[in-house]
Motif scaffolding. Structure first.
Motif, PDB file in Angstrom:
ATOM      1  N   LEU A  87      -6.856  23.140  20.193  1.00 41.46           N
ATOM      2  CA  LEU A  87      -8.202  24.325  20.231  1.00 41.46           C
ATOM      3  C   LEU A  87      -9.398  23.772  19.778  1.00 41.46           C
ATOM      4  O   LEU A  87      -9.529  23.402  18.260  1.00 41.46           O
ATOM      5  CB  LEU A  87      -7.615  25.538  19.334  1.00 41.46           C
ATOM      6  CG  LEU A  87      -6.160  25.997  19.815  1.00 41.46           C
ATOM      7  CD1 LEU A  87      -6.040  27.251  19.076  1.00 41.46           C
ATOM      8  CD2 LEU A  87      -6.164  26.259  21.603  1.00 41.46           C
ATOM      9  N   THR A 120     -15.043  28.862  15.650  1.00 42.40           N
ATOM     10  CA  THR A 120     -13.733  29.754  14.892  1.00 42.40           C
ATOM     11  C   THR A 120     -13.335  31.319  15.549  1.00 42.40           C
ATOM     12  O   THR A 120     -12.345  31.592  15.775  1.00 42.40           O
ATOM     13  CB  THR A 120     -14.197  29.714  13.460  1.00 42.40           C
ATOM     14  OG1 THR A 120     -14.376  28.549  13.125  1.00 42.40           O
ATOM     15  CG2 THR A 120     -13.335  30.800  12.564  1.00 42.40           C
ATOM     16  N   ILE A 122     -10.806  31.073  18.018  1.00 37.27           N
ATOM     17  CA  ILE A 122      -9.548  30.749  18.265  1.00 37.27           C
ATOM     18  C   ILE A 122      -8.458  31.567  18.318  1.00 37.27           C
ATOM     19  O   ILE A 122      -7.210  31.312  19.265  1.00 37.27           O
ATOM     20  CB  ILE A 122      -9.345  30.002  16.849  1.00 37.27           C
ATOM     21  CG1 ILE A 122     -10.406  28.668  16.666  1.00 37.27           C
ATOM     22  CG2 ILE A 122      -7.921  29.379  16.410  1.00 37.27           C
ATOM     23  CD1 ILE A 122      -9.952  27.376  17.337  1.00 37.27           C
ATOM     24  N   SER A 181      -5.098  23.384  15.863  1.00 40.43           N
ATOM     25  CA  SER A 181      -6.661  24.031  15.969  1.00 40.43           C
ATOM     26  C   SER A 181      -7.443  22.839  15.101  1.00 40.43           C
ATOM     27  O   SER A 181      -6.815  22.530  13.848  1.00 40.43           O
ATOM     28  CB  SER A 181      -6.370  25.401  15.232  1.00 40.43           C
ATOM     29  OG  SER A 181      -8.038  25.711  14.879  1.00 40.43           O
ATOM     30  N   SER A 218     -10.174  24.231  14.138  1.00 39.13           N
ATOM     31  CA  SER A 218     -11.188  24.923  13.393  1.00 39.13           C
ATOM     32  C   SER A 218     -11.338  24.941  11.920  1.00 39.13           C
ATOM     33  O   SER A 218     -10.155  24.957  11.406  1.00 39.13           O
ATOM     34  CB  SER A 218     -11.147  26.475  13.886  1.00 39.13           C
ATOM     35  OG  SER A 218     -11.825  27.238  12.953  1.00 39.13           O
TER      36      SER A 218
END
Ligand SMILES: NC(=O)C1=CN([C@@H]2O[C@H](COP(=O)(O)OP(=O)(O)OC[C@H]3O[C@@H](n4cnc5c(N)ncnc54)[C@H](O)[C@@H]3O)[C@@H](O)[C@H]2O)C=CC1
Ligand SMILES: O=C(O)[C@@H]1CCC=N1
Length: 260
Positions: free
Chosen positions: A66, A70, A73, A93, A95
């Motif tokens: 991902l 932010t 997500i 992720s 982020s």
């Protein structure tokens, strides 16, 4: 290895380029879902990865990244997790702002989901990436995560409490070095050097000084002392930098981000 990725902005595209450049991942084996800006579609023309708008296509990959802002997500994760419907494909992720615990509130605590912070040099397989694994993870899932990220450069396991400072140093840091190199080149241009030559010499000097630190393991102060000949030119430059608060400005850049 088949890799799925949401987001082909600055970070997503850097990762895609790194996987392709390595030769380890074939372009069609990278499944990309882009956002509304059309950057993924544009990039697909030159990189030839597989573009999709269908979340179900992510069921056929080995790992999913991902790489969106932010706020996007958790909504993407929620849709994805519903679509995966019991399949446990590792998810990472990238982020800086969403923790493993927050993501596990959607996936459950046993799901193989991690938070990693790469940096832009991943596009030339020279990234410095930190990863926070979930508390419970099988060797197989961890090995898939590690494989996908070590293709892009060095990978370091980070504890949850250190991911913020890791992201600030390694993730934001390239921009500080870029500003430094641009300024060095401006100084050289001011004194008559061609701009192209100035950028090349500045970049080569910065990368070789960094390699010297890594290869010798010496303290940076010791390396600096080796350049500053008594009464020479370098110490004059170091003094000028100190007068302008170079060290404080640099320390404060890191600290300001951490306090933001
Ligand atoms: N740029 C960097 O050097 C680093 C960025 N990160 C993280 O990477 C993430 C992305 O940052 P950047 O690439 O810099 O931002 P960016 O704005 O360049 O890229 C984000 C991309 O996500 C796409 N997007 C938005 N919603 C989407 C959706 N629902 N499905 C698919 N794609 C969607 C947007 O169209 C955009 O292209 C952030 O969470 C950031 O914290 C982490 C480390 C370093
Ligand atoms: O500027 C940002 O927020 C992201 C996180 C690390 C690097 N870029």
């Amino acid at each position: 290895m088949k890799i799925g990725i949401f987001g082909a902005g600055h970070m997503g595209s850097a990762m895609i380029k790194g996987w392709i450049k390595s030769g380890v991942v074939a372009p069609p084996d990278i499944i990309v879902q882009g956002g509304k800006r059309g950057t993924a579609r544009e990039l697909q023309q030159s990189l030839h990865f597989t573009l999709t708008n269908n979340v179900a296509d992510f069921k056929a990959v080995d790992i999913i990244f991902l790489a969106v802002g932010t706020p996007a997500i958790l909504p993407i994760l929620k849709d994805l997790h519903e679509e995966l419907d019991g399949l446990t494909i590792p998810i990472i992720s990238v982020s800086a702002g969403v923790s493993v615990k927050e993501m596990q509130e959607i996936t459950g605590q046993t799901y193989p989901i991690a938070q990693a912070i790469p940096n832009t040099p991943v596009q030339i397989n020279q990234g410095m990436t930190g990863i926070v694994y979930p508390e419970l993870i099988s060797e197989d899932h961890q090995s898939t995560m590690n494989h996908s990220l070590t293709i892009l450069g060095e990978l370091m396991e980070i504890t949850e409490d250190k991911i913020g400072i890791f992201g600030t140093l390694a993730g934001c840091g390239p921009a500080f070095v870029d500003v430094f190199m641009e300024s060095l080149a401006d100084g050289a241009v001011l004194n008559g050097m061609d701009r192209d030559m100035a950028y090349h010499v500045a970049a080569k000097m910065v990368s070789s000084a960094a390699n010297l630190l890594l290869e010798t393991g010496k303290h940076p102060g010791e390396l600096k002392d080796g350049v500053t000949s008594p009464g020479g030119t370098t110490i004059k430059g170091v003094t000028a930098l100190e007068k302008e608060g170079f060290r404080y400005a640099t320390i404060n850049a890191i600290d300001t981000i951490m306090k933001s």
